[in-house]
Design a protein around this motif. Structure first.
Motif, PDB file in Angstrom:
ATOM      1  N   UNK A 105      11.556  -5.253   2.393  1.00 38.38           N
ATOM      2  CA  UNK A 105      11.008  -3.898   2.386  1.00 38.38           C
ATOM      3  C   UNK A 105       9.502  -3.934   2.208  1.00 38.38           C
ATOM      4  N   UNK A 106       9.021  -4.722   1.252  1.00 35.20           N
ATOM      5  CA  UNK A 106       7.578  -4.661   1.014  1.00 35.20           C
ATOM      6  C   UNK A 106       6.818  -5.309   2.162  1.00 35.20           C
ATOM      7  N   UNK A 154       0.821  -1.203   0.000  1.00 34.19           N
ATOM      8  CA  UNK A 154       0.000   0.000   0.000  1.00 34.19           C
ATOM      9  C   UNK A 154       0.862   1.263   0.000  1.00 34.19           C
ATOM     10  N   UNK A 194       6.705  -2.770   4.856  1.00 31.52           N
ATOM     11  CA  UNK A 194       5.762  -1.697   4.551  1.00 31.52           C
ATOM     12  C   UNK A 194       4.327  -2.169   4.718  1.00 31.52           C
ATOM     13  N   UNK A 195       4.041  -3.359   4.218  1.00 26.57           N
ATOM     14  CA  UNK A 195       2.695  -3.897   4.350  1.00 26.57           C
ATOM     15  C   UNK A 195       2.317  -4.001   5.823  1.00 26.57           C
ATOM     16  N   UNK A 196       3.231  -4.551   6.613  1.00 26.97           N
ATOM     17  CA  UNK A 196       2.933  -4.755   8.033  1.00 26.97           C
ATOM     18  C   UNK A 196       2.728  -3.425   8.742  1.00 26.97           C
ATOM     19  N   UNK A 254      14.726   0.208  -4.537  1.00 25.00           N
ATOM     20  CA  UNK A 254      13.985  -0.519  -3.507  1.00 25.00           C
ATOM     21  C   UNK A 254      13.464   0.433  -2.456  1.00 25.00           C
ATOM     22  N   UNK A 280      16.007  -8.166  -0.267  1.00 27.49           N
ATOM     23  CA  UNK A 280      15.680  -6.855   0.282  1.00 27.49           C
ATOM     24  C   UNK A 280      14.291  -6.406  -0.138  1.00 27.49           C
ATOM     25  N   UNK A 281      13.923  -6.736  -1.381  1.00 28.68           N
ATOM     26  CA  UNK A 281      12.600  -6.325  -1.846  1.00 28.68           C
ATOM     27  C   UNK A 281      11.523  -6.971  -0.985  1.00 28.68           C
ATOM     28  N   UNK A 282      11.696  -8.252  -0.750  1.00 31.20           N
ATOM     29  CA  UNK A 282      10.733  -8.974   0.067  1.00 31.20           C
ATOM     30  C   UNK A 282      10.659  -8.334   1.456  1.00 31.20           C
ATOM     31  N   UNK A 315      17.710 -16.511  -6.584  1.00 31.72           N
ATOM     32  CA  UNK A 315      17.877 -15.320  -7.403  1.00 31.72           C
ATOM     33  C   UNK A 315      16.947 -14.191  -6.998  1.00 31.72           C
ATOM     34  N   UNK A 316      16.048 -14.444  -6.053  1.00 30.02           N
ATOM     35  CA  UNK A 316      15.080 -13.414  -5.701  1.00 30.02           C
ATOM     36  C   UNK A 316      15.707 -12.388  -4.761  1.00 30.02           C
ATOM     37  N   UNK A 317      15.398 -11.093  -4.985  1.00 29.04           N
ATOM     38  CA  UNK A 317      15.999 -10.068  -4.124  1.00 29.04           C
ATOM     39  C   UNK A 317      15.417 -10.090  -2.713  1.00 29.04           C
TER      40      UNK A 317
END
Lengths: 323, 317, 567
Positions: free
Chosen positions: B149-150, A31, B153-155, A283, B145-147, B141-143
């Motif tokens: 960060x998102x 969001x 943010x979601x939480x 990011x 940091x993206x996981x 291969x998955x980032x």
């Protein structure tokens, strides 16, 4: 073998596809991020917002948006960052890649040379106090957070001892292209190289030492010794050569990860505008086009590297079933 | 033997670090007399018999700026204060608690998941094996940091955290970095363990068991598990070393442990802003990480020598 | 609205007429700095500036809306008129630039006629003509995403049609060209028209500039021209060989031969570079951490320039969501807030002054007022009143409510948030952090769907009028339910107070003094309603390297880069 390679290639494409879809979904599930608001600039009228939404295809369905983004990334190559419209994603990566490559290449030279030296020395000095000492030093190198080491090096070379003869040569943080001034390129990268390579020197030295000790009792080494070759010849010509297989395959994997943007923290700490820094910034600001491109770029190198290693292993050791 | 003695001292060092970290409340209440999580911006302390501000107004010609008190090397503000006027020494101890909880938790979780998956892959044949291997490529291969960060943010932006059935994750929960880190390292453990499962399966006694009509479940837990568990145990200290470092990296990017909670990584992050004026804030937790990871690595070597002298599993930190 | 932070600059909103109409009037006094241009050095050299990130948005001069880039665009481009390029209050004066004189409007402010200076050339060698002027304004609409096209420039006859169908924009009725004279016809009298012409949106570009977002600002008329704009690396301007100074007031020749801004370093590293003389100045988008200030103050005092700003840093309560829909709860937090602690986090009493109210000092309508202090009455904040605060919390019955404290992850903003978490917990609430990344926080809190409870923000004036703070941040018109651009973060809308604001706004045209008295009353009444915890009014701190001579601070454009010498 050919079949194996084809299968790996299909696997690579599948993995890349899955990653892009996941990134896309995660972005839109988070969001507080409406790219239109940032693209439309400050104080936009509803007409401007609508125009921008349409212009960037953000009024389309999600699968369509995904396809559009992939088209603009791979076919028309004019994908633009959501944060700064001067940032064309493909050229941005193209211009960041040499920075990352310079950093990783230099660090790799340092870590190969020093880890081989340390590994050999430890084997030669086996039985003395220096072997465990060297290995403890290697472990210390492995045990430091890379970004912390970078910060401490910055503290010393840019501030505390910057005005002494030791470090007055250290230039300000940042990057100078090799083509512009090779000497400055070198000076700017010395400290980052050291900082990045410390971890790998420790790790590779330990791996090499263990491998050297493993082959020490192999028959061909005994034969070589029995033939009356000097200890140095045995070590370098026979033992080292065999031990390099693991070494090289590990190196391929690490090099792939780092070139793909894995040196993110080092680049951030030293202000190097490489792929890692680009990834980091995108990011933090949740800039989807750049995230997407850097993720694909990084994943490509990582997957290619690990596929190559698998092929290598498959050739070396037929017992390992390629999966 | 020298190696054993080194390993033993590493074990002792690690136990001391754990003990000291878990004794953080004792230090905070009885020695430093401070609450390491409460802002203490206008607080004072006594140094050399004089009462001074914890956050000190800058002097100089312009009289601008504020610097936290530096190391006093006494019970109060032993390592100085951070920019909220909190006792850094007490925070480093509390931070160790969080870092170790996350590090150990995620390493155990990671090894557990990897073990289960490896058993599944090794046992249910080619198809599941291929699927799982591709999945590992994906995670590889998955980032990360993206996981992170998102998810963070979601939480943070959901009103009551995430809720799946009976699992309820609060934004400030240590489970968030724990689970993320655990997931990231599954391929690291999965690959060698899978190899182990495959090779054990080919062993004669297992084939004999199959011939006698043993069920796969019984085989898995009765024959194969005990054999591969050693591999996992050998890897565990090295995995903890790795996860402690990863936690620090995530927190350094402000996406791990959420303030006002502290971990070594978040303290380094706080200290980074004070690096040039009060370097100890960043140096102290870094040294703690160094000592912890070092002791775990040495210990890991020792455990491997003891349990599995022929193993070629070596992880990088 | 000039917001200094990069994050915020992206997201400003404020339907303001005449951004930057006039400056803050704050004199650029500096205790240790060399503010006076008398110390000016010679020409030549490169002025190296640093910023953590490139200006947000598009670099196109008709789209970009950041002070960071505007400080450069004023050196490469010119409007028909401009602000006088000097420090101090003089810097808010408008002077003719590409036009020969500032015209008097006729037809009730609806017709403005300018005469173009002759012989001025673009940096591509072409001479500026009246057609370039007309094409510039048409491009402003054709480009499609110029932020203020539809709110400022649509006052030109034909402008509204251009907003609807940008592709076919035709302003030939609104801008009539006759040789060197250009006549603007407006749909209504517009007292701020000259201000709108003085900002980079309206700076004249060559007529053949394509009507799409450019990644490098095109040829202009200023003493410099753009040669590089790389968001990952740096932006750079060098001397324009076709430039000849025509008005020292409007567009003086620059001193450095080139100016660069390097991107990508942390602000800590930037400070060290300027100390070491490796760079010359840190862009205002990055704020210098307060722990580095004592070092600057003792070793580099002559390189520090402190200027008061008409701005306020605050936390907004959401007055529609519990527990702060309760007036007593809001007042309690206001009483409990130790503003000295917050000032300390910002850098101490010499760079920030505590406040309780909305309007900043030296502002029209400002009367010192502070009820939320021990010993109120003097209008000054002297200390927190914890006893009163606890009593109010008790009376409000909100004790035990949970509160999410929203701030961003910048070091100092995080520190404010942590302070309030501690304070709210002390008052008996259950506070938890909601610290979002810089680029996400501002759009998040001004999205009324998110029902943010207690959020950090700051506001810098656009132009010195009380409405710029009170009506824009706390007026009913600025609150939009379920909208992603609702600048009234407190969601405060009080009908009687709004009536007074409207009345004061209307009075402004005829009776400015009376209007300002009314605004003072509005300020007081809003403060009593406590929609915010006002923290302090900040001062701006510029840090230059030892080789920079002739630091000048314009109230309009802040540090005048080209007027500083590095030789």
């Amino acid at each position: 073998m050919a079949l194996f390679i084809v299968r790996r290639l299909i696997g690579l494409v599948a993995v890349l596809f899955a990653i892009t879809v996941l990134v896309f979904l995660i972005f839109f599930a988070t969001p507080g991020v409406d790219p239109t608001r940032s693209l439309a600039g400050r104080n936009p009228t509803p007409e401007t917002i609508a125009a921008v939404r349409h212009q960037f295809g953000l009024d389309r369905s999600k699968p369509m948006q995904y396809l559009l983004m992939m088209k603009r990334l791979f076919i028309s190559r004019d994908l633009v960052s959501y944060g700064n419209q001067a940032l064309l994603v493909v050229p941005a990566i193209a211009s960041a890649a040499p920075v990352t490559f310079s950093l990783v290449f230099g660090a790799a030279v340092i870590w190969i040379v020093f880890s081989i030296l340390t590994g050999l020395l430890a084997v030669i000095l086996k039985g003395t106090i220096f072997d465990p000492l060297l290995m403890i030093f290697a472990l210390i190198g492995i045990s430091m957070p890379v970004f912390w080491l970078g910060e401490v090096l910055n503290l010393i070379t840019q501030d505390r001892l910057h005005n002494t003869f030791l470090f007055s040569w250290v230039p300000p943080l940042g990057y100078v292209p090799l083509t512009q001034n090779p000497w400055q390129w070198f000076l700017h990268l010395v400290i980052p190289w050291i900082s990045l390579s410390v971890l790998y020197i420790g790790f590779y030295a330990r791996v090499l030492r263990a491998n050297l000790l493993d082959v020490e009792n192999e028959d061909y080494v005994r034969t070589a010794r029995a033939k009356g070759l000097s200890e140095r010849q045995v070590l370098v010509k026979h033992m080292l050569r065999t031990s390099m297989i693991t070494f090289v395959s590990l190196f391929g994997l690490d090099f792939g990860i780092l070139v793909g943007g894995g040196a993110l923290l080092t680049e951030v700490v030293f202000g190097l505008p490489g792929v890692g820094q680009l990834t980091y910034r995108s990011l933090v600001s949740l800039d989807l086009p750049v995230i997407m491109a850097t993720v694909i770029y990084g994943a490509f190198f990582i997957t290619i590297a690990s596929a190559l290693i698998d092929v290598l292993y498959a050739r070396l050791d037929p017992r390992i079933r390629p999966a | 033997m020298l190696r054993n003695r080194i390993a033993l001292s590493a074990l002792i060092l690690f136990v001391v670090i754990v003990a000291v970290s878990f004794a953080a409340p004792l230090y905070a209440h009885h020695i430093a007399h401070t609450d390491p999580f409460a802002s203490n911006i206008t607080g004072t302390t006594v140094v050399g018999g004089k009462r001074v501000d914890v956050l000190q107004q800058g002097g100089g010609t312009l009289g601008i700026g504020v610097v936290p008190i530096g190391p006093t090397w006494h019970s109060n503000f032993f390592l100085g204060a951070d920019n909220q006027g909190r006792d850094v020494a007490a925070r480093v101890l509390y931070g160790g608690r969080a870092s170790l909880e996350i590090g150990i938790g995620s390493a155990v979780l990671c090894c557990f998941i990897a073990l289960i998956l490896a058993l599944v892959a090794g046992f249910f044949g080619r198809f599941s094996d291929t699927i799982l291997s591709r999945l590992m490529d994906l995670i590889w291969a998955f980032p990360v940091y993206l996981l992170a960060i998102s998810l963070a943010t979601v939480l943070l932006t959901l009103p009551n955290g995430l809720q799946w059935g009976f699992i309820h994750v609060q934004p400030a929960s240590l489970w968030v970095p724990t689970i993320i880190i655990a997931l990231v390292y599954v391929p690291y453990v999965y690959r060698p363990v899978r190899g182990q499962v495959l090779s054990v399966r080919e062993k004669e006694y297992v084939e004999a068991a199959v011939a006698q009509g043993a069920s796969s479940l019984r085989l898995m837990f009765g024959e194969i598990l005990p054999n591969v568990v050693t591999t996992v145990i050998v890897m565990l200290p090295l995995m903890i070393a790795t996860t402690v470092l990863t936690e620090a990296a995530l927190s350094f990017l402000s996406i791990g442990v959420q303030p006002p909670k502290a971990s070594w990584g978040t303290i380094i992050d706080d200290g980074q802003a004070l690096l040039y004026s009060r370097p100890w804030v960043a140096i102290a937790p870094g040294l703690m990480i160094l000592l912890t990871v070092l002791s775990l690595n040495v210990l890991g070597d020792g455990v491997r020598d003891a349990l599995d002298p022929r193993a070629k599993l070596r992880l990088k930190g | 609205m000039v917001r200094l932070k990069r994050s915020a600059m992206l997201w400003a909103m404020a339907v303001v007429v005449a951004v930057l109409a006039t400056g803050c009037g704050g004199s650029s006094k500096s205790k240790g700095g060399t503010t006076t241009p008398t110390a000016a050095g010679g020409k030549g050299g490169t002025l190296i500036t640093l910023a953590n990130a490139a200006p947000a948005g598009s670099p196109d001069p008709q789209v970009n809306y950041t002070l960071q880039e505007w400080q450069w665009l004023i050196l490469t481009h010119d409007g028909l008129v401009g602000y006088k390029r000097v420090s101090g209050p003089e810097g808010t004066k408008k002077v003719p630039d590409l036009a020969t004189a500032i015209p008097k409007p006729t037809d009730n402010g609806k017709t403005w006629t300018f005469t173009l200076r002759s012989g001025i050339k673009f940096s591509n060698g072409n001479t500026v003509t009246a057609n370039d002027v007309k094409a510039t304004f048409e491009r402003l609409f054709k480009i499609g995403n110029s932020p203020n096209a539809g709110s400022w420039y649509n006052v030109i006859v034909g402008g509204d049609a251009c907003v609807k169908t940008p592709k076919t924009c035709d302003l030939s009725k609104g801008i009539v060209v006759n040789g060197d004279t250009i006549t603007f016809h407006l749909t209504k009298g517009d007292p701020e028209f000259l201000d709108k012409l003085s900002v980079p949106f309206a700076y004249i570009l060559p007529a053949d500039t394509p009507a799409k977002n450019l990644n490098l600002p095109p040829a202009g008329t200023g003493p410099y021209k753009w040669v590089q704009y790389s968001p990952q690396k740096q932006m750079k301007i060098v001397r324009n060989p076709y430039f000849k100074e025509w008005s020292k007031d409007a567009q003086p020749d620059g001193l450095p031969d080139s100016i660069v801004q390097k991107f990508g370093l942390s602000v800590e590293a930037e400070v060290t570079q300027v100390e070491n003389g490796q760079a010359d100045w840190i862009a205002n988008a990055d704020s210098i951490p307060s722990d580095r200030l004592p070092e600057l103050s003792s070793k580099y005092a002559t390189q520090v320039h402190i200027t008061p700003l008409t701005a306020v840093y605050y936390f907004a309560f959401n007055v529609r969501v519990p527990p702060f829909n309760n007036l007593k709860a809001r007042q309690a937090v206001n009483y409990a807030t130790d503003r000295n602690a917050l000032v300390k986090l910002y850098g101490g009493t010499n760079v920030a002054v505590p406040t309780c109210q909305i309007l900043p000092p030296n502002f029209p309508g400002y009367k010192p007022y502070c009820p939320y202090t021990v010993n109120p009455g003097s209008g000054k904040w002297t200390g927190p009143d914890m006893a009163k605060a606890k009593q109010l919390v008790q009376q409000s019955g909100t004790k035990g409510a949970s509160v999410k404290v929203n701030s961003d992850t910048t070091e100092v903003d995080k520190a404010y948030g942590l302070y309030f978490i501690g304070l709210l917990n002390k008052l008996g609430y259950k506070a938890s952090p909601q610290f979002l990344s810089n680029d996400i926080q501002y759009p998040f809190i001004q999205n009324s769907k998110n029902k943010v409870q207690f959020a950090y923000s700051s506001w810098f004036q656009d132009y010195p009028a009380a409405s710029d703070f009170l009506d824009i941040l706390l007026g009913c018109g600025s609150f939009h339910p379920n909208s992603n651009s609702s600048p009234n973060i407190a969601e405060f809308c009080n009908k009687p107070i709004q009536a007074k604001m409207d009345q004061a706004g209307a009075m402004g045209l005829t009776d400015p003094v009376g209007a300002n008295n009314l605004w003072a009353q509005v300020d007081k009444e809003v403060t009593d309603q406590a929609p915010w915890v006002s923290m302090f009014n900040p001062k701006l701190l510029d840090f230059t390297s030892s080789r920079v001579k002739g630091f000048q601070f314009s109230p309009q454009w802040y540090f005048l880069l080209a007027q500083a010498s590095v030789k």
